[in-house]
Design a protein around this motif. Structure first.
Motif, PDB file in Angstrom:
ATOM      1  N   GLY A 102     -52.345  -5.295 -14.984  1.00  0.00           N
ATOM      2  CA  GLY A 102     -52.120  -3.942 -15.474  1.00  0.00           C
ATOM      3  C   GLY A 102     -50.821  -3.819 -16.243  1.00  0.00           C
ATOM      4  O   GLY A 102     -50.742  -3.101 -17.243  1.00  0.00           O
ATOM      5  N   GLU A 103     -49.806  -4.527 -15.792  1.00  0.00           N
ATOM      6  CA  GLU A 103     -48.515  -4.521 -16.476  1.00  0.00           C
ATOM      7  C   GLU A 103     -48.642  -5.065 -17.891  1.00  0.00           C
ATOM      8  O   GLU A 103     -48.135  -4.482 -18.855  1.00  0.00           O
ATOM      9  N   ALA A 106     -51.114  -2.779 -20.239  1.00  0.00           N
ATOM     10  CA  ALA A 106     -50.520  -1.524 -20.703  1.00  0.00           C
ATOM     11  C   ALA A 106     -49.563  -1.786 -21.865  1.00  0.00           C
ATOM     12  O   ALA A 106     -49.380  -0.931 -22.739  1.00  0.00           O
ATOM     13  N   THR A 267     -51.723   3.093 -22.570  1.00  0.00           N
ATOM     14  CA  THR A 267     -50.439   2.946 -21.884  1.00  0.00           C
ATOM     15  C   THR A 267     -50.314   3.875 -20.688  1.00  0.00           C
ATOM     16  O   THR A 267     -49.512   3.640 -19.785  1.00  0.00           O
ATOM     17  N   PRO A 271     -52.523   1.971 -16.369  1.00  0.00           N
ATOM     18  CA  PRO A 271     -51.745   2.004 -15.126  1.00  0.00           C
ATOM     19  C   PRO A 271     -52.346   2.964 -14.103  1.00  0.00           C
ATOM     20  O   PRO A 271     -52.335   2.705 -12.905  1.00  0.00           O
ATOM     21  N   ARG A 272     -52.897   4.081 -14.591  1.00  0.00           N
ATOM     22  CA  ARG A 272     -53.539   5.053 -13.726  1.00  0.00           C
ATOM     23  C   ARG A 272     -54.711   4.406 -12.980  1.00  0.00           C
ATOM     24  O   ARG A 272     -54.889   4.576 -11.773  1.00  0.00           O
ATOM     25  N   LYS A 275     -53.480   1.837 -10.337  1.00  0.00           N
ATOM     26  CA  LYS A 275     -52.880   2.443  -9.141  1.00  0.00           C
ATOM     27  C   LYS A 275     -53.893   3.236  -8.315  1.00  0.00           C
ATOM     28  O   LYS A 275     -53.844   3.215  -7.080  1.00  0.00           O
ATOM     29  N   PHE A 440     -45.399   0.151 -17.488  1.00  0.00           N
ATOM     30  CA  PHE A 440     -45.882   0.037 -16.112  1.00  0.00           C
ATOM     31  C   PHE A 440     -45.390  -1.293 -15.558  1.00  0.00           C
ATOM     32  O   PHE A 440     -45.695  -2.351 -16.099  1.00  0.00           O
ATOM     33  N   ASN A 442     -44.985  -4.185 -12.550  1.00  0.00           N
ATOM     34  CA  ASN A 442     -45.577  -4.763 -11.352  1.00  0.00           C
ATOM     35  C   ASN A 442     -44.505  -4.859 -10.278  1.00  0.00           C
ATOM     36  O   ASN A 442     -43.609  -5.697 -10.346  1.00  0.00           O
TER      37      ASN A 442
END
Length: 543
Positions: A102-103, A106, A267, A271-272, A275, A440, A442
């Motif tokens: 995810g990092e 994004a 972006t 991340p949404r 998480k 975002f 990690n």
């Protein structure tokens, strides 16, 4: 290349080499951007997937064939304790992997995702081998879902052959993926929502059945953990075999990043997704697996054989009532299998497209139709899946087990590559003083990626234990380990032919395809601050 950052107050700002400026859309085909940097080379797909669709796709892509049917094989070969521990360990690995991915996604949201990242941040040979391997993974996954369709359909005694139904839905999946990404997104959203509702009902029903709400009106408790060889069936071999099945079941979580190339405001939305989806997937899987182990005995007839495979979910619904209850859940599982196949075909298509963009496959696979869908890649990927499921004449149950092993190992290799790529990505950001540009972060770095890599390597090596003991089984051995030499040959072969090299942290490309926050993204961020936007955010978090 412009990059994006976020202030402490969560307002999105655009930073272009240290200067705030308004954003303007530049043509994708221009030779260079206005600031002299190379053009975007992979970000050409239409960004039509909404936050609502992306989030539900992330859940639906992993709740599918592996959970509904794969748990039957895990229970039969490993027992309830092995299944629960195995799924918990693999779930933890997936969590670490997705935080790392995810990092990166994004920061650089493109269709190739972790496969392209591996090529840029580790070695072009690894990117080549990983993308081809994962493309075949998705094509095989689609085939596995088509085979699973036959197994689920066999629950009803009809004159229609299972392969006929698979053929019909194979054509429908091709059409859904070739018309427009909106069609794919909307179909996947509703099918995924149905799966989430079904799992929720199953969890409630599973508790009721265990407490005595079954057709025998008996309290079950942990009785099935103590019958026969339970809770650990098959010894170390049975325990080890659960991991590849669990890896198949969780596989697809990482492919949500492949939708980054067609996601609005990636972006914020990616991340949404990372998480918000974690606890739901782990909750659904761990609770479901626990309830299956409590309610269904590992030696239940037809749970996993060469010719058939009965879903533990169907068995539990049957225990709660009449045949109609079993038929209902079986019909829902049928739609879930279709959803999983839809997701796998979409992901495989985007990987073949990225192979073409990165000059790792013929340019024809990069052709887009007027809706910016890579239609040639859709046809090629679906053709391979069709050939795979066509082999079901050897026995749908047997083929299903082989495909599970192949896809499960392929998923583990992808998770290893993501962990290694994340370590190098962060190292390059530190050397080039760009860590602060991450939108975002990690929070498990650096121990998270390292732990993920080590655990996955151990699993890949030991999970084929039962192919050696009590006697050597050549076919099973091949299904567990064939991916390793294939990956090695592809990687080293491409490296030798193209004379690729591992870039240093200073040389690593951290500018191409970095996402630029658009004016539309900024307006969306402002809209979310309104009362209506806050309500929609809450609803999106729930649904």
């Amino acid at each position: 290349m412009a990059t994006a950052s976020r202030s402490d107050s969560e307002d999105v700002h655009v930073i272009n080499h240290g200067r705030d400026k308004d954003l303007e859309d530049a043509p994708l085909e221009s030779a260079f951007t206005t600031d002299g940097h190379p053009p975007i080379i992979a970000d050409k797909l239409a960004r039509k997937l909404t936050a609502r669709q992306v989030q539900m796709i992330a859940i639906g892509g992993t709740i599918g064939t592996g959970l509904f049917l794969g748990t039957g094989k895990s229970l039969a070969t490993g027992g309830p304790a092995s299944m629960l521990i195995g799924y918990a360990i693999v779930g933890g690995i997936v969590m670490l992997t997705m935080l790392a991915l995810g990092e990166m996604a994004a920061f650089v949201p493109i269709a190739g995702s972790f496969c392209t990242f591996a090529g840029r941040y580790v070695d072009d040979g690894l990117g080549f081998a990983l993308t081809w391997n994962y493309w075949f993974n998705d094509a095989t996954s689609t085939a596995a879902d088509l085979v699973a369709l036959q197994l689920v359909f066999a629950y009803w005694d009809t004159s229609m052959p299972g392969w006929g139904l698979s053929l019909i839905f194979w054509v429908l999946l091709i059409l859904a993926n070739i018309i427009t990404v909106k069609a794919y997104g909307e179909l996947e959203y509703w099918l995924s929502l149905l799966k989430v509702i079904t799992i929720t009902i199953f969890i409630i029903l599973g508790v009721v059945v265990n407490c005595g709400g079954n057709n025998q009106h008996q309290y079950l408790g942990a009785h099935n953990w103590y019958i026969g060889d339970a809770p650990f069936v098959g010894g170390i071999g049975g325990f080890a075999s659960v991991f590849v099945t669990a890896s198949f079941a969780y596989g697809g979580t990482e492919s949500i990043a492949i939708t980054a190339g067609e996601t609005k405001n990636p972006t914020k939305n990616l991340p949404r997704v990372v998480k918000n989806v974690f606890w739901r997937i782990l909750l659904f899987y761990i609770l479901s697996v626990l309830l299956i182990g409590l309610n269904v005995p590992y030696n239940y007839p037809g749970l996993s054989t060469k010719s058939s495979s009965t879903s533990p979910f169907t068995i539990v619904f049957q225990m709660a009532g009449a045949k109609a209850a079993g038929s209902f859940i079986n019909a829902v599982i049928l739609t879930s299998v279709i959803s999983a196949g839809n997701h796998a075909l979409f992901a495989g298509t985007r990987l073949l497209y990225s192979l073409s963009v990165d000059n790792h496959a013929p340019k024809v696979f990069g052709k887009l139709n007027r809706n910016k869908v890579p239609w040639v890649a859709v046809l090629a990927t679906s053709l391979i899946s069709g050939l795979c499921f066509g082999a079901s004449f050897i026995g749908a149950g047997t083929l299903w087990n082989w495909l599970q092993d192949l896809v499960g190992v392929s998923n583990q290799l992808a998770w290893i590559a993501i962990g290694v790529t994340s370590i190098r990505f962060r190292g390059a950001l530190a050397v080039q003083n760009k860590t602060h540009l991450l939108l975002f972060k990690n929070w498990t770095y650096p121990w998270g990626p390292w732990l993920s890599v080590i655990l996955n390597i151990v699993l890949v090596l030991v999970q084929g234990w039962n192919s050696f003991s009590p006697k050597f089984q050549a076919v099973n051995f091949v299904s567990y380990y064939i991916e390793l030499p294939v990956m090695a040959v592809m990687w080293l072969g491409w490296k030798a032919w193209k004379r690729t090299k591992v870039p240093t942290y200073a040389e690593m490309d951290l500018e191409t395809d970095v996402y630029v926050v658009s004016q539309e993204d900024l307006l969306e961020a402002e809209r979310e601050k309104s009362a209506r936007g806050k309500v929609e955010s809450v609803l999106r978090w729930i649904f």
